[in-house]
Design a protein around this motif. Structure first.
Motif, PDB file in Angstrom:
ATOM      1  N   UNK A 112      37.137  38.064  42.679  1.00 43.64           N
ATOM      2  CA  UNK A 112      37.904  37.782  41.475  1.00 43.64           C
ATOM      3  C   UNK A 112      38.633  39.018  40.955  1.00 43.64           C
ATOM      4  N   UNK A 113      38.051  40.195  41.173  1.00 42.81           N
ATOM      5  CA  UNK A 113      38.792  41.402  40.793  1.00 42.81           C
ATOM      6  C   UNK A 113      40.102  41.483  41.562  1.00 42.81           C
ATOM      7  N   UNK A 114      40.052  41.266  42.871  1.00 40.60           N
ATOM      8  CA  UNK A 114      41.270  41.300  43.681  1.00 40.60           C
ATOM      9  C   UNK A 114      42.290  40.281  43.163  1.00 40.60           C
ATOM     10  N   UNK A 115      41.813  39.094  42.819  1.00 38.01           N
ATOM     11  CA  UNK A 115      42.702  38.053  42.301  1.00 38.01           C
ATOM     12  C   UNK A 115      43.348  38.499  40.984  1.00 38.01           C
ATOM     13  N   UNK A 116      42.537  38.956  40.037  1.00 46.71           N
ATOM     14  CA  UNK A 116      43.053  39.355  38.731  1.00 46.71           C
ATOM     15  C   UNK A 116      43.999  40.540  38.837  1.00 46.71           C
ATOM     16  N   UNK A 117      43.686  41.478  39.707  1.00 48.08           N
ATOM     17  CA  UNK A 117      44.556  42.630  39.927  1.00 48.08           C
ATOM     18  C   UNK A 117      45.904  42.181  40.471  1.00 48.08           C
ATOM     19  N   UNK A 118      45.877  41.230  41.405  1.00 48.36           N
ATOM     20  CA  UNK A 118      47.128  40.720  41.954  1.00 48.36           C
ATOM     21  C   UNK A 118      47.941  39.946  40.935  1.00 48.36           C
ATOM     22  N   UNK A 119      47.282  39.251  40.048  1.00 50.61           N
ATOM     23  CA  UNK A 119      47.993  38.417  39.062  1.00 50.61           C
ATOM     24  C   UNK A 119      48.450  39.206  37.844  1.00 50.61           C
ATOM     25  N   UNK A 120      47.601  40.123  37.359  1.00 52.59           N
ATOM     26  CA  UNK A 120      47.888  40.805  36.102  1.00 52.59           C
ATOM     27  C   UNK A 120      48.186  42.292  36.256  1.00 52.59           C
ATOM     28  N   UNK A 121      47.860  42.882  37.381  1.00 50.96           N
ATOM     29  CA  UNK A 121      48.144  44.290  37.613  1.00 50.96           C
ATOM     30  C   UNK A 121      47.518  45.191  36.562  1.00 50.96           C
TER      31      UNK A 121
END
Length: 220
Positions: A77-86
């Motif tokens: 989920x960290x990877x997902x959130x980083x990709x979505x919100x930077x």
């Protein structure tokens, strides 16, 4: 993990120990993949993240926000959130009860914003808290005991989430159930959160998985 204080707590503690062992075994079998945390494929895992993160407002994304991830697994989920919100994601605090998962997460989510800890409960108050699949596996615990555990955790999430939290559970609207999984009535949990946590609760049960997601906003 604290010592059990009654039969219900003892059953839940044994279940959590079984969950930790199960996910450690999954990781050894499947590696860093959605199957190691109980999802059949990456697409369904990402869809769950999409639903959970609907909680994040555009203003929070612009101003910056912190996240608790209860049952963080290998840090997907960290990877997902980083990709979505930077850069909008300013802090990510992941908790898990599997040492092997946390070791994997330290490599997969190697970032200065990330803190990981072995704990069955959150240790820091964040803007938002997410729980993806963590409440689904009850092992041998009875449904009533597991529901008690989940509701206790929802009150804990309320206290540890400045802006809100979201979580998902398997739905009772199914035609088949596995004995080791917990299937939850979405209307019961909607009512519980509405009465005990916040007036601002949204139920998402319109996506193509046998589950539902609740978004609970604790500000405003």
């Amino acid at each position: 993990m604290s010592a059990p204080t009654d039969g219900r707590d003892g059953a839940v503690e044994r279940a959590l120990e079984g969950v930790a062992e199960m996910y450690t075994g999954n990781l050894q079998e499947h590696g860093l993949a959605s199957k190691s945390v109980g999802w059949k494929d990456e697409g369904s895992q990402l869809l769950r993240f999409d639903k959970l993160s609907e909680l994040v407002t555009p203003q929070s994304a612009a101003d910056g926000f912190t996240v608790n991830d209860l049952g963080c697994g290998y840090g997907a989920m960290f990877r997902y959130l980083d990709g979505r919100f930077g850069a909008g994601l300013t802090g990510y605090w992941g908790c898990d009860i599997s040492d092997e998962m946390l070791r994997a997460a330290r490599g997969f989510a190697d970032d200065p914003r990330v803190e990981l800890v072995n704990s069955p409960r959150l240790l820091k108050r964040a803007d938002y808290s997410f729980v993806s699949g963590t409440f689904n596996v009850k092992m041998g615990a009875e449904d009533d005991a597991w529901r008690g555990y989940v509701t206790d955790m929802l009150l804990h999430l309320r206290d540890m989430s400045a802006k809100g939290f979201s979580f998902n559970l398997l739905s009772t609207y199914v035609d088949w159930k596995a004995e080791n999984l917990y299937y939850a009535d979405p209307l019961w949990f909607f009512d519980f959160c509405k009465r005990n946590v916040s007036r601002h609760v949204s139920l998402l049960h319109d996506y193509p998985l046998y589950e539902w997601t609740l978004l609970v906003r604790t500000e405003g």
